[in-house]
Each structure stands twice: as C-alpha cells, then as structure tokens.
Write an enzyme that holds these catalytic residues in place. Sequence first.
Site, mmCIF file in Angstrom:
data_model
loop_
_atom_site.group_PDB
_atom_site.id
_atom_site.type_symbol
_atom_site.label_atom_id
_atom_site.label_comp_id
_atom_site.label_asym_id
_atom_site.label_seq_id
_atom_site.Cartn_x
_atom_site.Cartn_y
_atom_site.Cartn_z
ATOM 1 C CB CYS A 4 14.994 -15.706 1.755
ATOM 2 S SG CYS A 4 16.104 -14.797 0.675
ATOM 3 C CG HIS A 5 12.989 -19.096 3.117
ATOM 4 N ND1 HIS A 5 14.319 -19.068 2.769
ATOM 5 C CD2 HIS A 5 12.316 -19.492 2.017
ATOM 6 C CE1 HIS A 5 14.438 -19.458 1.503
ATOM 7 N NE2 HIS A 5 13.231 -19.710 1.021
#
Lengths: 430, 190
Positions: free
Chosen positions: B154-155
Amino acid sequence: MSAHESSYNPTTRWGKWWDDRLPVARMMHGQFVDFPTPRNLNYAWTFGGILTFCLVAQIVTGVVLAMHYQPSAAEAFNSIEHIRRDVNYGWMIRNFHAVGASMFFIAVYIHIFRGLYYGSYKAPREVLWILGVLIFVAMMATAFMGYALPWGQMSFWGVTVITNLFSALDGVVSGLGTGITEWLWGGYAVTGVTLNRFFSLHYLLPFVIFGLVILHIWALHVAGQNNPTGLDVKTKSDTVPMYPYAVAKDAVGMFAFLLLFAWFVFFLPDYLGHADNYTPANPLVTPPHIVPEWYFLPFYAILRAVPSKLGGVIAMFAAVLVLLFVPWLDSSRVRSTKYRPIYKWCFWFFVFTCVALGWLGSKPAEQPYVFWSQFFTFAYFAFFFIALPVVGLIETPRVLPRSISESVLGRSSGGGVGVPVGAAAAPEKR
Amino acid sequence: MATELEEPTRRDFLVTAGNVFAAVGAASLLWPFIQQMNPDSSAQALASTEVDLTPVKEGQAITAMWRGKPVFIRHRTKDEIAKAAADDKAALVDLSARNLGLPETEPALDANRVKKGHEQWLILVGICTHLGCIPKGQSMQDVKGEYGGWFCPCHGSHYDTSGRIRKGPAPRNLDVPPYEFASDTMIKIG
C-alpha cells in the site's frame, strides 16, 4: 406562521446576523417562549409535549437498536437476544424502545380523550384534529410493523392474521384481496421477505410522523390552544406566556410520565408484552391465543365482533376513520363537556366502552365475550353516530363563564381582569 | 440597588443545584447510547484459535484468523533466524517488542518476539501498523521487501525477518499476539 408576532429583539451581533439570514431564534421565541397560552390549562394539556418526547425517544432508541438488529428470518430473533445480552446497555435501550411504544399509546389515548372531552376538534381546529388522526394511524402502522421485528411467535402470527385481512377483498373483486395480500407479503405467505420490508418501513414511518407532527403543531399555533372552558381567548389577561408557565407545567407532567415509564422499563419490562413472543416464530405452529399488543385490543375486539370477514374488516377500519369526521358529527355549539350535562354521561360511557372493548379483545372469541363485544361495538359507533349529532341539539348547556380570566380569577368589577378580591399578593410586575 | 457582595440566596442555591443535577442526569442518560457502540461482550469474548503447525514446512508460512484479524505464522529458516538476531543491534525504527504476551517496555529483540525453544516459529498479527493493509510475504513468490520479512504494497513499509518495521511509513513493529504452545506442533492463539 401564526397569529402571534414574535417580540424577539436580538441584542448581540451574532443574534442580529442570524436574524437577518435565518430567523430561527425569532421563530422559536415567538412560538415557544412568549406564545400566549390560556392561563387555565390543566395537566391534560401536558400530553402534547409528552408525545413529542415519546416520538424523539422512540427514534433515538430505534436508530441505536438498528445498529445491532438483523432483519432476516434466520437472524432477527437471535439478534434481539444478542442486543439483550451482549450489546453494552442493549437490555436497557431495548426496554426503552419496547416500553416506549406502549407509553406512546397511553399518552396518545389520553391526548385524544382530552380532545374529545373539551371539544378541541371544533372549528377552527378541524385540520389540527385531522392531522392528529393521521398521526394516530401512522403510529398504529409503525407499531404493528415494529412488533413484527423480533420475529417471535406473536410477531409472525399477528402479521399473518392482520395482513390476511386484506384477502377479505376477494369478496368484493375476485382475486383482488389475495393479490394485495401477496403483494404485501412479497410471497405466498409471511416470510423473511415480509420482515425485511417491514423493517424498512418501520424505520421510515416515524419520520413521516415527525413531519405530520410539525404540521400538527403549526396548525395548533395558528388557532392557539383550546382550554378547559372551551371559550376563545379574548384579552391578553386570558393568557400567560408559554415560558415559564406552560413549559413548567409540561415539565411536571413529563416527570410524572417518565416515572411511570421508568417503572416499567426497569422493573416490569415484559409486563405489557406477550410471553409467546419469546418463542421463535414457527410457521407450522399457531399459538393458542393470538392477541395484538394491548393498544390494538379495542380494534381487535371490533374486528372479531362482526361475524362476516369483510364486515369485520370494514368495521375495524371504520372505527378508526370515524374519528376524522368528529368535527362535523358533533352538533353542539358548546365546546367543552364541562358545560354539557347530558353529553358528559355519553362521553364517560364511551371511555368505558373503549376500555371494555380492550378487555374483550384479549379474551378468546367465545361466549359470553362475543355478545359483549358486539354490544360494545354497537355502543362505540352509537357514540359517534347518535350521541355526537343528537345530544348537542337536545341538551341545554350550563351557563358558561364570561371569559377564561373569569373562570380562573373569579368575578370582579368589569369581569375578567384584575386581582382576585382579597388577594394579599401584589399583581405580578413584568 | 444590587450590591456585588450580597450573600447567595436560596434561589441561587436551588437553581445551581438543579442545573448540576440536570447535567448529571443528562450525562448519565447519554452515556449508554455512546457505550452501546463499543465492542459488545460477544466481540470481547476471548475467542481462541488453535492452529496445527505440522503442515508448515521450514521456509513456509500460513495465515490464520484470530478475532477477525489475519495472523502470520512463519516457519523461519536458520538464515532468517540468524538475520533477525543480528538485526537486534541495527538502528530500529520501533524499539518496543510489541509482544502482547509481554510487558510493553520490553525492547525489540528477536528473542522477545518468539517463544524460547521455538525460535523458528514467528507468529505475528498480519496488519500493517501504518494504515491497516495486509503485508505481502507469506507466499514463496511474494515480494518480501529489502529486509527479507514482509513488504506492504500500500505505502511501501518493509518489515524484517522478525516482523520489525525497518523502512517506510509504518510507525510500529508488527504485533505479536498472545499465544501458547499446546504441544510442539499445536499453538493456541488468544
């Protein structure tokens, strides 16, 4: 909005800013603070406020319960037990809601009887009255659907019996009744499909009621409140400002009501319900006695009193809808039953009739209950179609006081204004 | 002519007492409606999950469910264990062991994140401590990030072979849930 102009005078910058853009404070002040209220209102007039409280309480507790309730046939009953056992304070919120429904109806029946007794339905309050009847009908629909949601035996079979009423229309137009009934059910019998749509409508209708209540209060504020003498307000001294007088009286009435409410919630939460509703719904087993909740019993008695299926349905609906016509059925030129000596007996016999029908509705459909249900059904309609039109024409009303003030403060020179003779207190300084 | 230093009257007392009572009443009425939205006792019920470790070969990992959350169970290789122990001295982002079976003050040593005698078994709550995605690294083909543990797509948070955050926006090491070895091949989580 109404006959009364607000004396609101904003002094703060903030107050003036809002008053120029959306004068809510002006409206609230004019309608609920210095609104002139008859000075002789008794505690029967506190039930409007109590009913508003009940509506808000039902909506708040209902929305919260809907966070935990599951509207499927498989899960509904269990989700109620989950609320009662697992959800923090779920037992209390559920008790508030279930008892609240009964309290709502206790209050609405007292409120309606007050309107009938004091002639609050007479001109110029006919629309106010009709809005009230519409609210009552919406309340009954909401309560009926709400009772289905626990999906107990009484929920299921109550829905089956009452939705089956529509099949009586088969006698009028072949297939119409069955068509309507299956449309209501969403199937060929009451199932989870029916439950799901009842949940949706049960959530919706209270907001419809809320809108009707706003119209109801609006109509009330146009004409102003009625009062126990039935006389119109003539001078300013006939009234007192709503705040603090009517607000304080409303608060006292509210507290007494809440005491009764709390008594049931915390000590007798299931007393007004039916034990069979703690048995999960079984479409293959009918309970020995199907009864609706107590507030529907008088209408249930009327339904069963008429031997014909269609006749019973018509009689039951007529028993509610006849209320709409009361302003025109009553021939009396005097509003308040306080001054109607013959009609007073008819009124109290009507109250007795309603209570008797309620008791009979809880009994099985056997003799001697059937006979007495028929007797009191006749008495119920006789009140509307004989007592109301005829008694007003033939009775001699008692002498009315000259004004509201006179009825409260007693006769003094000029009548209606001034300090009671011999009163020690100085007139109020405002 | 009001004097500022007048004694409070009985009315003042009654009004103040009444207002205080009303405030207490309002708060006590409001509290259940707020509290009812908190996890109820069925959610709080200490549900335990038992997991059989026999099918998990060295180098493999499985994901179990516990209290509605994914739990990573990795059978670490000797290399992975060695690397985790060596990284004890590295500059760690989060210095706390995050082991729910230990006090919070324990440092993030690999030994504090496994059970003694069962160091090959790394059991972690598989939720990235940044914003809650499930990091990749359970499957053989998964990207495992620069530190050989897990990588959150995701990040871009990188976790090492002890599940500690090493690079990326996540602030904390992956949590170690409370668990016990019922036998060498069976664990009970929670």
